[in-house]
Enzyme design. Structure first.
Site, PDB file in Angstrom:
ATOM      1  N   PRO A  80    -106.978 -12.493-112.056  1.00  0.00           N
ATOM      2  CG  PRO A  80    -108.097 -12.507-110.015  1.00  0.00           C
ATOM      3  CD  PRO A  80    -107.642 -13.407-111.132  1.00  0.00           C
TER       4      PRO A  80
ATOM      5  CG  ASP B  35    -106.686 -11.042-106.081  1.00  0.00           C
ATOM      6  OD1 ASP B  35    -107.692 -11.337-105.407  1.00  0.00           O
ATOM      7  OD2 ASP B  35    -105.569 -11.553-105.893  1.00  0.00           O
TER       8      ASP B  35
ATOM      9  CD1 TRP C 217    -102.373 -17.293-102.103  1.00  0.00           C
ATOM     10  CD2 TRP C 217    -102.823 -17.110-104.282  1.00  0.00           C
ATOM     11  NE1 TRP C 217    -101.369 -16.582-102.694  1.00  0.00           N
ATOM     12  CE2 TRP C 217    -101.609 -16.461-104.020  1.00  0.00           C
ATOM     13  CE3 TRP C 217    -103.311 -17.119-105.591  1.00  0.00           C
ATOM     14  CZ2 TRP C 217    -100.869 -15.822-105.013  1.00  0.00           C
ATOM     15  CZ3 TRP C 217    -102.580 -16.485-106.583  1.00  0.00           C
ATOM     16  CH2 TRP C 217    -101.375 -15.846-106.283  1.00  0.00           C
TER      17      TRP C 217
ATOM     18  CD  GLN D 252    -100.005 -16.331-110.149  1.00  0.00           C
ATOM     19  OE1 GLN D 252    -100.701 -16.928-109.343  1.00  0.00           O
ATOM     20  NE2 GLN D 252     -99.561 -15.108-109.904  1.00  0.00           N
TER      21      GLN D 252
ATOM     22  CD1 TRP E 181    -106.205 -17.855-109.673  1.00  0.00           C
ATOM     23  CD2 TRP E 181    -105.590 -17.829-111.825  1.00  0.00           C
ATOM     24  NE1 TRP E 181    -107.333 -17.655-110.431  1.00  0.00           N
ATOM     25  CE2 TRP E 181    -106.983 -17.635-111.747  1.00  0.00           C
ATOM     26  CE3 TRP E 181    -104.968 -17.846-113.071  1.00  0.00           C
ATOM     27  CZ2 TRP E 181    -107.765 -17.451-112.875  1.00  0.00           C
ATOM     28  CZ3 TRP E 181    -105.752 -17.651-114.198  1.00  0.00           C
ATOM     29  CH2 TRP E 181    -107.137 -17.457-114.105  1.00  0.00           C
TER      30      TRP E 181
ATOM     31  CE  LYS F 185     -87.494 -10.684-109.140  1.00  0.00           C
ATOM     32  NZ  LYS F 185     -87.688 -11.652-108.057  1.00  0.00           N
TER      33      LYS F 185
ATOM     34  CE  LYS G  84     -91.845   0.605-108.452  1.00  0.00           C
ATOM     35  NZ  LYS G  84     -92.991   0.593-107.529  1.00  0.00           N
TER      36      LYS G  84
END
Length: 1163
Positions: free
Chosen positions: A149, A188, A628, A677, A681, A714, A717
């Site tokens: 999620p 999530d 988590w 992850q 996750w 990377k 913004k």
RNA sequence: GGGCGAUUAGCUCAGUCGGUUAGAGCGCUUCUCUGAUAAGGAAGAGGUCCCUGGUUCGAAUCCAGGAUCGCCCA
């Protein structure tokens, strides 16, 4: 012959331009774009001229072609072309068409893909295709996908498109392979990132601010903010073709979800694996909160800190231990000194003192003034005692402290003697606990002189209330040590040190009580579960993820925060605890029912203590659960397991058991997330699943790499190098976006992402595919009677080849997708499309003009199969092609993947033969280029050196070779003798292992052989004996590689044992034919210059050099046919052209003058 | 500081079990063919396969050390 179509239908009726898919798509595209965020809309509107240009061109192009290739039956009734574009809603509602083999609608060759995709989306909505694709697999074996999620409190970025593309392709593929793939979406909702967002929005700066604001109001804001960008997420998800059920998505904030999480934690608690303990955590004293490891990782900075070497006097001795620390502020918390048991220590005479430190560090720390006077091992030092405390503590007199052992002690820097302050370091805490200096579960045993706000408490005499990371405090502490003669020296130490990523305050490591799950007790089981998982890429399994499991420590699952699943632990004043496992249980024990089990409502619920004889009241502990854990509980919590399955009561174990045996729900066959992850996750899923069910929750994991900009930086913004997904989708479309991710590289390697890269994929693949598809539809429209004829056409080799190639690619694609290798699979599809476009269609063009049914059937079948192969990759364009060409099901996504019986059997010999023929063509074209003879000039003969299978292959396809090379004959020679000489070389691969060190000699011996004799021997299957270093060996055909030597006087291209030579002698006949072709080319140009339409008939006059007019006369029929001339007069004479006023131009061919005059016939 | 991954043509990437002269696409130059394809075809230019050392008859490939980049961890 030239096309029959145009000639016969030149007089056909005009009809209003049909409403094409393109028009409709563009309309939809405009409508949809208006919904988009303003910046996206602006972007779209900045390019109106480009779009207009494309449309204008398309319209012009389309008009010309429709006139040129008007269908025989005519299309006056726009039915076939236009009306069918209104799809009917319903199951399996196929497009109406005149005949199953006739395309439903015309195709815009300049179709704008983003617009097309909008139309396809519309069709999916109308026909409910996603739901249907699951419904039609009812009863089929399940294939389980879990959605990791995302949090919808931020805008989705390009990396989310990456993840969602891969989350889509495999389920789509498996659905087509006959599995039932249900895809439940998820969100999530809890956690610190959400809280931080709200804090910033509200201008709150601390936990105190939040509590002053009110937890109820604060959490209400969190609840709102979680779905702030839900609409955009949903829109993007649909737009990129990620099929997932968003209407029935699970949400971690739902009551049902929370209850399942509670159930899970109660199970864990019942197994005795939930405990409260002290741990040293990275802590921001300013924000008043511990930081997760992820947050800590965000804030490492290289800093220079003062480090100090401190002398600590051993009890009953004149010797001092020399300790070293970079954090002098921790010295008041000192309770021990650690040594490495295996490390060798030296007793050193230094000036007037005796110091002890690691033997290997003496020179570095003390220089050459030091004199080693003795040595000992770390073990010898353990249990000796030293006098402390180092700084005066209120209520603590002078006393002794122990030297203890610590495996973490190294001699890389410092002195090999580590000062131990259990409250301020994880190693310190563990070492102190290990020797019984402190009790993990009893805070009173821990010396912690620092308060939660980062200041010394009143126990630190002289420094009460001082902030520990204040540089001036550090200086005072150092001066203090110096004044008392304890400071050996100070030196600046550069290291990377964690800072709070929110406020920049240096973090301190700080012992705090926290709730833990004893995952370290399950380490072996988790590692065993990991063994059952297929990782992509594989190195994750025993690398990053396996290492992480091996080093597993207990999971700190409590957070002193507000917005999260409340920790369902209640505790009484006597310290008894009880973990609640369901809402019903809470209600039964407390007598209170809640609508919302979040804080603060659940905080007020009291229970009677559950322990026998204890009559105290129980209150919930204040913490919430690590998000988590929420996500790790998703396999069952998304279905409200076990409650949803339980009949009655609180004994839920049967329901839980049925969950793990339900193949449609557990474990997942496939999950896919970004590489980060592994600690997130991927781990939480595995840990929770192992805790509860003792098995892995997933069978296959695809790990995705990072997206960087074109320079490998990377995206962020602040750098302004973020590529917004809408920008890409609007410009190139979702298929292009997906295709780029699938095929540009293996996804775990990360992407250097730029618009140019995506544009290349569109141009090289999608446009090429579309163009081939357009070609088919265009000619199918003009040859409808051919399509309706009985399919008794005999396929040509070329047709069989195209089908076999398609079957070969289908096999490979299935095999690769089964292995989660979309990259290789996609690239194979691209090669197939290139073969179809640049070889099959190019070679078959004349057959399409002539209306050969076999060609139509073949191309149609191949395109339909390509659309099926491509469906999981580029679901839009694939469905559009399928729908128009076939359409017997409502969507390509309801079809079976082309495999096995659905495909023509492969003819691998033919595939091989075509490869050889194409190679021969390539060599022949090279020979032409070398001789500088244009392809338009026919040549008498191509001489091909080929033997055995090669020769058979080329002979079978010699017509192809002949036409491509524009030669009258293809002649074969077996040996190279006529074209040059052979050269024999050793095959290192076969001979290397045999000869070993003698290999260079063997190679020399073979090179010295007479190549002609070798070639003859090889041809006759005879062996050739050689002797190297006394060793005899009989060479076989495999052992030598015959290549050709360049000959003189021929135009030859050679490669290996294969060569093509061209007979360069051009006789008059060939010359005339070449000139005739040049004239055709010139006349075609003149037609264009005269502004004629393709199908216009002309009267043609030629005048000029006699060589040219002769050629024109000799090939008059050919010339007239190709140029649609109803009359042709070619003569070398003054005044040969009677109508110079119509259209005439003068040109030159091979330096010869040619006057072309023409006028449209019948005007 | 540790772990993992990467490093091949100007760019983006392939490269099988160690094997002969390391490939493709894009871009560039020249030529060519074109009424489906702002396309196709041919040729050319462009390489220290990151570096050093080792193993081997032979290394882009295997091993060791190092460099750079990225990620994860401290």
């Amino acid at each position: 012959m030239f096309a029959g179509g145009p000639r016969e239908h030149a007089g056909g009726q005009r009809h209003p331009r049909a409403d094409t898919a393109g028009d409709r798509a563009r309309r939809l595209g405009r409508v949809a774009r208006d919904d988009r965020p303003a910046d996206v809309r602006d972007e779209a509107e900045r390019r109106p001229d480009r779009r207009a240009r494309l449309q204008g061109r398309a319209a012009r192009y389309g008009r010309e072609h429709r006139r040129a290739h008007r269908p025989r039956a005519g299309r006056g009734d726009a039915g076939a072309a236009g009306a069918v574009l209104e799809p009917t809603i319903g199951r399996h509602m196929a497009v109406e068409r005149k005949h199953p083999l006739i395309p439903a609608r015309e195709v815009d060759p300049r179709q704008e893909l983003p617009g097309l995709e909008q139309a396809v989306l519309e069709r999916w909505r109308e026909r409910d295709v996603f739901a249907e694709s699951v419904r039609t697999r009812e009863g089929a074996p399940p294939w389980v996908f879990y959605e990791g999620p995302p949090t919808a409190n931020g805008r989705p970025g390009s990396h989310h498109v990456l993840a969602r593309a891969f989350k889509d392709i495999y389920p789509r593929y498996k659905t087509m392979r006959g599995y039932r793939v249900q895809r439940k979406g998820g969100w999530d909702c809890h956690g610190l990132p959400v809280e931080i967002g709200v804090e910033q929005a509200l201008g709150l700066k601390s936990k105190a601010d939040i509590e002053a604001y009110g937890i109820e109001r604060f959490n209400a804001k969190c609840r709102e903010s979680v779905f702030e960008y839900l609409e955009e997420w949903n829109r993007l998800t649909e737009r990129i073709g990620f099929w997932v059920d968003l209407d029935d998505a699970y949400r971690t904030l739902d009551e049902t979800y929370i209850e399942s999480v509670w159930w899970a934690l109660a199970q864990i608690s019942r197994k005795g694996l939930l405990y409260e303990g002290h741990k040293v955590v990275p802590y921001c004293p300013r924000c008043g909160t511990a930081l997760s490891s992820h947050e800590v990782a965000l804030g490492y900075e290289d800093v220079v800190d003062p480090s100090v070497y401190v002398k600590v006097r051993l009890l009953d001795s004149d010797e001092s231990l020399l300790i070293w620390t970079t954090t002098p502020w921790t010295l008041p918390g000192n309770v021990a000194i650690a040594v490495g048991p295996e490390i060798e220590y030296a007793r050193v005479r230094y000036r007037d003192e005796t110091l002890i430190l690691a033997a290997g560090l003496v020179e570095r720390v003390l220089g050459d003034e030091a004199e080693v006077v003795g040595s000992m091992s770390g073990d010898d030092l353990i249990d000796r005692r030293y006098v402390g405390p180092i700084f005066k503590l209120r209520g603590v007199g002078q006393q002794t402290y122990p030297v203890i052992g610590g495996t973490f002690v190294t001699t890389e820097d410092g002195t090999g003697l580590v000062h131990i302050a259990p409250a301020f370091g994880e190693d310190d805490f563990g070492a102190a606990a290990a020797v019984g200096l402190i009790d993990r579960n009893d805070a009173a045993t821990l010396l912690n002189p620092v308060r939660l706000d980062g200041t010394y408490d009143d126990g630190v005499v002289g420094y009460e209330g001082r902030f520990v990371k204040d540089p001036s405090l550090t200086e005072e502490l150092i001066s203090d040590l110096d004044a008392r003669g304890l400071l050996h020296k100070r030196e600046d130490y550069e290291h990377s040190y964690p800072h709070c990523w929110r406020c920049g305050t240096p973090l301190i490591y700080y012992a705090k009580p926290s709730w833990y799950i004893a995952t370290s007790k399950l380490r072996e089981r988790m590692m065993a579960a990991n063994e059952t998982v297929g990782w992509h890429p594989p190195h994750i399994k025993h690398g990053r993820f396996g290492d992480w499991l091996r080093g597993n420590v207990d999971w700190a699952i409590s957070r002193e925060r507000y917005w999260g699943t409340p920790l369902p632990v209640w505790r009484c004043e006597a310290g008894h605890t009880h973990t609640i496992g369901s809402f019903a249980e809470l209600e039964r024990l407390s007598g209170r029912a809640l609508d919302d089990h979040h804080r603060p409502f659940v905080d007020d619920v009291e229970l009677p203590c559950s322990h026998d004889g204890c009559h105290a009241r129980m209150h919930r502990v204040p913490e919430v659960i690590d998000v988590w854990f929420d996500s790790g509980a998703m396999p069952f919590a998304q279905h409200h397991v076990p409650f949803a399955d339980a009949k009655t009561g609180e004994d839920l174990s049967p329901a839980a058991e049925s969950f793990t045996t339900d193949a449609a729900r557990f474990p997942a066959d496939f999950i896919c997330e970004a590489l980060d992850q592994t600690r997130g996750w991927f781990y939480s899923l595995l840990a929770v699943s192992t805790l509860l069910f003792e098995q892995a929750p997933y069978r296959n994991v695809v790990c995705l790499g990072l997206i960087t900009d074109a320079e490998g930086q990377k995206m962020s913004k602040s750098k302004g190098n973020v590529v917004e997904p809408w920008q890409v989708i609007d410009k190139f479309g979702a298929d292009a976006f997906r295709w780029y991710f699938f095929t540009s590289k293996q996804p775990w390697d990360g992407y250097r992402f730029s618009e140019e890269a995506i544009g290349e994929g569109v141009r090289l693949f999608l446009k090429q595919l579309w163009s081939t598809y357009f070609f088919y539809v265009l000619y199918a429209g003009a040859n409808q009677d051919v399509l309706q004829a009985p399919a008794d056409a005999l396929p040509a080799d070329l047709d069989r080849w195209a089908r076999s190639r398609t079957a070969a690619v289908a096999e490979l694609v299935a095999e690769r997708l089964d292995a989660y290798d979309a990259t290789t699979a996609g690239r194979a599809i691209a090669e197939l499309v290139d073969d179809l476009s640049n070889w099959y269609v190019r070679r078959s063009r004349r057959r399409f003009w002539d209306g050969d049914p076999a060609a139509f059937q073949t191309l149609r079948e191949c395109l339909i199969n390509v659309s099926k192969l491509l469906a999981p990759f580029c679901p839009f364009i694939a469905d559009e092609i399928y729908d128009n060409l076939e359409g017997s099901l409502a969507s390509v996504h309801l079809c079976d993947f082309p495999a096995g019986e659905a495909l023509t059997e492969r003819d691998e010999q033919l595939e091989e033969a075509m490869a050889i023929a194409r190679e021969t063509v390539r060599l022949g074209l090279g020979a032409r280029a070398q001789a500088k003879i244009k392809i338009r000039q026919p040549l008498a003969e191509a001489i091909v050196v080929a033997d055995g299978q090669e020769r058979a292959a080329i002979e079978r396809l010699s017509e192809v070779v002949r036409e491509e090379l524009n030669v009258r004959r293809v002649r074969f020679v077996e040996a190279a003798d006529e074209l040059g000489e052979y050269e024999a070389k050793a095959n290192y691969r076969t001979l290397g292992p045999l000869f070993g060190k003698e290999m260079p000699l063997a190679a020399e011996a073979i090179a010295a052989l007479d190549p002609t004799r070798v070639a003859a021997a090889v041809r006759n299957g005879e062996g050739i004996g050689i002797s190297v270093g006394g060793r005899e060996h009989t060479l076989t055909a495999d052992d030598v590689i015959l290549t050709m030597k360049a000959p003189d006087g021929y135009s030859v291209e050679r490669e290996g044992a294969h060569a093509v030579a061209l007979d360069l002698h051009i006789d008059d006949d060939l010359l005339r034919e070449g000139r005739a072709r040049e004239i055709v080319h010139a006349v075609q140009n003149a037609r264009k210059n005269a502004g004629l339409a393709v199908e216009d008939r002309i009267e043609l006059w030629l005048d000029g050099d006699e060589a040219l007019t002769d050629a024109a006369q000799a090939h008059g029929d050919y010339l007239a046919g190709e140029t649609l001339a109803v009359s042709l007069k070619a003569q070398h004479a003054e005044g040969a052209i009677p109508y110079p006023s119509r259209y005439s131009e003068q040109t030159e061919i091979e330096g010869l003058r040619l006057q072309i005059a023409l006028r449209k016939h019948g005007v």
